[in-house]
Design an enzyme around this catalytic site. Structure first.
Site, PDB file in Angstrom:
ATOM      1  N   VAL A 106       0.832  -1.208   0.000  1.00  0.00           N
ATOM      2  CA  VAL A 106       0.000   0.000   0.000  1.00  0.00           C
ATOM      3  C   VAL A 106       0.862   1.252   0.000  1.00  0.00           C
ATOM      4  CG1 VAL A 106      -1.937  -1.122   1.133  1.00  0.00           C
ATOM      5  CG2 VAL A 106      -0.156  -0.062   2.527  1.00  0.00           C
ATOM      6  N   ALA A 116       8.540   3.365   0.557  1.00  0.00           N
ATOM      7  CA  ALA A 116       9.396   4.524   0.803  1.00  0.00           C
ATOM      8  C   ALA A 116      10.856   4.121   0.684  1.00  0.00           C
ATOM      9  CB  ALA A 116       9.099   5.109   2.179  1.00  0.00           C
ATOM     10  N   ILE A 173      13.098   3.578   2.958  1.00  0.00           N
ATOM     11  CA  ILE A 173      13.595   2.634   3.955  1.00  0.00           C
ATOM     12  C   ILE A 173      12.782   1.352   3.986  1.00  0.00           C
ATOM     13  CG2 ILE A 173      13.718   2.279   6.460  1.00  0.00           C
ATOM     14  CD1 ILE A 173      14.838   5.025   6.753  1.00  0.00           C
ATOM     15  N   GLN A 224       8.655  -0.720   3.029  1.00  0.00           N
ATOM     16  CA  GLN A 224       7.368  -0.698   2.373  1.00  0.00           C
ATOM     17  C   GLN A 224       6.341  -1.413   3.242  1.00  0.00           C
ATOM     18  OE1 GLN A 224       8.882  -2.494  -1.308  1.00  0.00           O
ATOM     19  NE2 GLN A 224       7.400  -4.168  -1.062  1.00  0.00           N
ATOM     20  N   VAL A 225       5.061  -1.098   3.016  1.00  0.00           N
ATOM     21  CA  VAL A 225       3.986  -1.540   3.906  1.00  0.00           C
ATOM     22  C   VAL A 225       2.993  -2.416   3.140  1.00  0.00           C
ATOM     23  CG1 VAL A 225       2.137  -0.804   5.448  1.00  0.00           C
ATOM     24  CG2 VAL A 225       4.242   0.549   5.285  1.00  0.00           C
ATOM     25  N   LYS A 257       4.972  -3.409   8.125  1.00  0.00           N
ATOM     26  CA  LYS A 257       6.052  -2.593   7.564  1.00  0.00           C
ATOM     27  C   LYS A 257       7.341  -3.410   7.602  1.00  0.00           C
ATOM     28  CE  LYS A 257       8.172   1.993   8.133  1.00  0.00           C
ATOM     29  NZ  LYS A 257       8.087   3.262   8.917  1.00  0.00           N
ATOM     30  N   ASP A 286       7.218  13.966  11.723  1.00  0.00           N
ATOM     31  CA  ASP A 286       7.002  13.752  10.293  1.00  0.00           C
ATOM     32  C   ASP A 286       5.510  13.854   9.986  1.00  0.00           C
ATOM     33  OD1 ASP A 286       7.942  13.373   7.756  1.00  0.00           O
ATOM     34  OD2 ASP A 286       8.155  11.211   7.899  1.00  0.00           O
TER      35      ASP A 286
END
Length: 509
Positions: A128, A131, A133, A135-136, A150, A285
């Site tokens: 979904v 990034a 570092i 992924q999810v 994650k 963030d």
């Protein structure tokens, strides 16, 4: 240890990429840039086709994961890179093409130390989100709960620390150029980025941060944190409750769902103030992609890799500075800067207060849409130069997050006045923390702790000065002085009542 030649080669490659996107133009044009640095920049762009409008975010994205994090860090330093550059870098999206399931599945099983089937009833192979570092993936646990999984990208640690090694080397070289670069402390910027990244690379730390933030936000029920599934979380895998909501970046969907965007903006600002001022631990963030509106109007946050922390003393100063700017008490704001050591003592408090007034007065009472944020920040950075203010490392993340929260709040409600929204919360916190009752309570707690330490203090005194033993005390002894002659003679002179003024001289040599 990385060789100097390797550092130069990496910097040349990165410099060429930055030059092709026009990302080195400002350094070359800035009269404050050291001459040596401008010469290096000219060399890097030699022969490159430079666009008329610089594309800073694209340039850092093209350099890969470590550069994306560096770009996000530099977005907190408009004093270093300029307001225009910082604003462009704020749009830097931490997104990369996802890795294939054939690569990610072994990473998940290795990270969990178990097969996927033993932990999850099902898991979606298409992520979904992806990034720099991690992924999810969306999944359902064996006990039927919907979760987000994650997973760190394989090999990402080596990529990051190789790049950071060269960033540190380059920053050290830049500081030796002196002048403005030395005051802006680029090595500190890289060290801050290194610490942020190190925390992000350990997903247990992220899980712990989410749990701690959830505890601190119990007083703000309209801001929620997803629960951690600790049984499915390791240093390389993070499993959390699935958040089913609308991203705050999707304004049309929020309107269609009937959300009150003005109330949501106020809710977000208050949640940030609760984290930064009341708790001293904040989500650093908080961009639109990490914030969701739930069906009941609550805001949910995700992605807790970058967190900020401020101690109580700094929070008191921060609250007083914010309240002083809100109320126009520039003299008190100036005094706090001197008390905190942000401004060197050789400057004049009244002059600093006048400089702050010149920046603050034009902004008071205006909606954010009517403010010239760029002009205000430019004025503030001129003040930092005029008054020899150095970068405060503990405020870097706070500065970045404040800009992010402002951007999200104004996207929701362009009419919001951040000063007026913040004033009730800041005023109440100052009253609770600095009012007469708080002073008395702090004094009582301090005194009780001192009394509690008295027995230990007495025991330490006894240990240092014990009671005399069985032997009688020794009689006082006369001092003995050694007199050195001119290279060959030494005399030992003893003065005492038994000798009655006579001297005993021994000649040696």
């Amino acid at each position: 240890m990385t060789s100097t030649l390797t550092h130069y080669w990496r910097i040349l490659k990165w410099g060429r990429t930055l030059a092709r996107h026009g990302a080195l133009i400002e350094i070359e044009r800035n009269p404050r840039s050291p001459a040596r640095l401008r010469r290096i920049v000219r060399l890097a762009r030699f022969g490159a086709r430079v666009p008329e409008v610089p594309r800073y975010a694209e340039a850092f994205a093209a350099l890969g994961p470590a550069a994306i994090k560096l770009g996000q860090t530099l977005a907190t330093r408009p004093d270093m890179v300029g307001e225009e550059v910082a604003q462009d870098l704020l749009s830097l999206q931490d997104r990369l093409p996802p890795l294939s399931w054939d690569v990610i599945r072994p990473a998940i099983e290795s990270g969990l130390g178990a097969s996927i089937e033993s932990k999850f009833a099902s898991i979606e192979e298409t992520p979904v989100g992806a990034a720099s570092i991690a992924q999810v993936h969306r999944a359902i646990t064996t006990d039927g709960r919907q979760v987000a999984v994650k997973v760190l990208r394989p090999g990402v640690e080596a990529q990051f620390f190789d790049a950071i090694d060269t960033y540190e080397w380059a920053a050290a070289k830049m500081e030796t150029m002196g002048g403005e670069l030395q005051r802006l402390r680029p090595r500190l910027v890289i060290e801050t980025m290194k610490r942020w990244t190190a925390r992000e690379l350990d997903l247990r730390r992220e899980a712990a941060s989410a749990s701690e933030l959830a505890d601190g936000m119990e007083a703000e029920p309209d801001f929620t944190i997803p629960a951690i599934d600790w049984q499915r979380t390791t240093s390389r895998i993070l499993t959390t409750e699935w958040i089913d909501g609308i991203k705050l970046s999707d304004r049309p969907a929020l309107v269609a769902a009937g959300h009150d965007l003005g109330a949501m903006a106020t809710r977000l600002v208050r949640a940030f103030l609760r984290q930064a001022i009341a708790e001293g631990f904040f989500h650093a963030d908080m961009h639109q992609g990490n914030l969701f509106a739930l069906a009941d109007g609550r805001i949910a946050a995700i992605d807790f890799g970058i967190m900020g922390r401020i101690d109580r003393r700094a929070r008191v100063w921060l609250a007083e500075i914010l309240y002083g700017l809100i109320t126009g008490d520039y003299k008190r704001v100036a005094e706090i800067h001197f008390e905190a050591g942000y401004v060197p003592a050789h400057h004049n408090v009244a002059e600093f207060a006048t400089a702050l007034r010149a920046v603050g007065e034009p902004m008071r009472g205006l909606a954010v849409k009517d403010m010239s944020v760029g002009m205000m920040l430019d004025s503030l950075f001129n003040i930092t130069r005029d008054f020899d203010m150095q970068t405060q490392p503990h405020l870097l993340l706070l500065q970045k997050t404040m800009v992010m929260v402002e951007g999200v709040a104004t996207a929701l409600d362009p009419e919001i006045n951040l000063w007026e929204t913040a004033a009730p919360f800041v005023r109440g916190w100052i009253r609770d923390e600095l009012g007469p009752e708080a002073i008395v309570a702090d004094r009582i707690i301090t005194d009780l702790r001192t009394f509690a330490r008295l027995p230990e203090l007495l025991r330490n005194i006894e240990a240092r000065y014990p009671s005399p033993g069985g032997a009688p005390p020794s009689p006082p002894l006369k001092e003995v002085t050694v007199v050195r002659g001119d290279g060959w003679r030494y005399a030992l002179v003893a003065l005492g009542s038994g000798i009655a003024g006579a001297g005993l001289v021994a000649l040696l040599g």
